[in-house]
Design a protein around this motif. Structure first.
Motif, short mmCIF file in Angstrom:
data_model
loop_
_atom_site.label_atom_id
_atom_site.label_comp_id
_atom_site.label_asym_id
_atom_site.label_seq_id
_atom_site.Cartn_x
_atom_site.Cartn_y
_atom_site.Cartn_z
N ARG A 75 5.38 49.09 -21.53
CA ARG A 75 6.62 49.44 -22.21
C ARG A 75 7.11 50.79 -21.69
O ARG A 75 6.34 51.73 -21.56
CB ARG A 75 6.37 49.52 -23.70
N TYR A 76 8.42 50.87 -21.43
CA TYR A 76 9.01 52.10 -20.90
C TYR A 76 10.10 52.63 -21.82
O TYR A 76 10.74 51.88 -22.54
CB TYR A 76 9.66 51.85 -19.53
N TYR A 77 10.30 53.93 -21.73
CA TYR A 77 11.42 54.59 -22.37
C TYR A 77 12.29 55.19 -21.28
O TYR A 77 11.80 55.53 -20.20
CB TYR A 77 10.93 55.72 -23.30
N ARG B 127 25.33 50.07 -15.81
CA ARG B 127 26.75 50.41 -15.88
C ARG B 127 27.20 50.70 -17.31
O ARG B 127 27.96 51.62 -17.55
CB ARG B 127 27.59 49.28 -15.27
N TRP B 128 26.75 49.93 -18.31
CA TRP B 128 27.19 50.15 -19.69
C TRP B 128 26.75 51.52 -20.21
O TRP B 128 27.40 52.09 -21.05
CB TRP B 128 26.74 49.04 -20.63
N MET B 129 25.66 52.05 -19.68
CA MET B 129 25.24 53.40 -20.08
C MET B 129 26.12 54.45 -19.41
O MET B 129 26.40 55.49 -20.00
CB MET B 129 23.79 53.66 -19.69
N GLU B 130 26.54 54.20 -18.18
CA GLU B 130 27.39 55.15 -17.46
C GLU B 130 28.70 55.37 -18.19
O GLU B 130 29.25 56.47 -18.17
CB GLU B 130 27.67 54.64 -16.05
N GLU B 131 29.21 54.34 -18.85
CA GLU B 131 30.46 54.47 -19.60
C GLU B 131 30.32 55.45 -20.76
O GLU B 131 31.30 55.99 -21.24
CB GLU B 131 30.90 53.10 -20.11
N GLN B 132 29.08 55.71 -21.18
CA GLN B 132 28.83 56.67 -22.25
C GLN B 132 28.49 58.05 -21.68
O GLN B 132 28.08 58.94 -22.40
CB GLN B 132 27.66 56.18 -23.12
N ASN C 122 10.62 43.97 -25.22
CA ASN C 122 9.92 42.93 -24.46
C ASN C 122 10.86 41.98 -23.73
O ASN C 122 10.51 41.46 -22.68
CB ASN C 122 8.99 42.13 -25.38
N ASP C 123 12.06 41.77 -24.26
CA ASP C 123 13.02 40.89 -23.60
C ASP C 123 13.84 41.60 -22.53
O ASP C 123 14.75 41.04 -21.95
CB ASP C 123 13.94 40.23 -24.63
N GLY C 124 13.53 42.88 -22.29
CA GLY C 124 14.21 43.64 -21.25
C GLY C 124 15.44 44.39 -21.74
O GLY C 124 16.01 45.19 -21.02
N VAL C 125 15.85 44.15 -22.98
CA VAL C 125 17.02 44.80 -23.55
C VAL C 125 16.68 46.25 -23.89
O VAL C 125 15.59 46.54 -24.39
CB VAL C 125 17.50 44.05 -24.81
N LEU C 126 17.61 47.17 -23.62
CA LEU C 126 17.41 48.57 -23.96
C LEU C 126 18.04 48.85 -25.32
O LEU C 126 19.16 48.44 -25.60
CB LEU C 126 18.06 49.46 -22.91
N GLU C 127 17.31 49.57 -26.15
CA GLU C 127 17.77 49.90 -27.50
C GLU C 127 17.63 51.40 -27.71
O GLU C 127 16.56 51.98 -27.43
CB GLU C 127 16.94 49.15 -28.52
N GLU C 128 18.67 52.06 -28.20
CA GLU C 128 18.61 53.49 -28.43
C GLU C 128 17.66 53.79 -29.58
O GLU C 128 17.62 53.08 -30.57
CB GLU C 128 20.00 54.02 -28.77
N VAL C 129 16.89 54.87 -29.41
CA VAL C 129 15.97 55.33 -30.44
C VAL C 129 16.27 56.79 -30.77
O VAL C 129 16.84 57.50 -29.96
CB VAL C 129 14.49 55.17 -30.03
N ALA C 130 15.87 57.22 -31.93
CA ALA C 130 16.08 58.62 -32.34
C ALA C 130 15.15 59.52 -31.55
O ALA C 130 14.02 59.14 -31.23
CB ALA C 130 15.82 58.77 -33.83
N THR C 131 15.62 60.71 -31.23
CA THR C 131 14.78 61.68 -30.50
C THR C 131 14.27 62.75 -31.42
O THR C 131 14.78 62.99 -32.46
CB THR C 131 15.57 62.33 -29.34
#
Length: 84
Positions: free
Chosen positions: A2-4, A35-40, A75-84
């Motif tokens: 698992r990666y962050y 790309r969807w992250m770059e828009e942010q 696990n499905d490869g989707v990235l989800e934002e987490v609190a820091t």
């Protein structure tokens, strides 16, 4: 495994973060964000192992390298934002 993904406001901050973490013994890799992250406003990210995310973000904060956002790769490869 698992990666962050730690994103930054600029490539300069991402490069500084990579140098700091690698110099401190962390396993990380600098890469372009989807790309969807770059828009942010997040063009580059550091990929960090899950077991190292808390000490890595703590070290970056201590050295005043600003983090934009942190995402976890599920696990499905989707990235989800987490609190820091």
């Amino acid at each position: 495994m698992r990666y962050y993904f730690i994103t930054f406001r600029s490539v300069t901050y991402a490069q500084q973060g990579e140098r700091l973490l690698k110099g401190s013994g962390f396993r990380c890799a600098l890469q372009r964000t989807p790309r969807w992250m770059e828009e942010q406003g997040c063009g580059y990210a550091l990929r960090v192992w899950a077991s190292e995310i808390e000490p890595a973000t703590t070290l970056l904060a201590e050295r005043q390298i600003p983090i934009r956002r942190v995402y976890v790769q599920k696990n499905d490869g989707v990235l989800e934002e987490v609190a820091t």
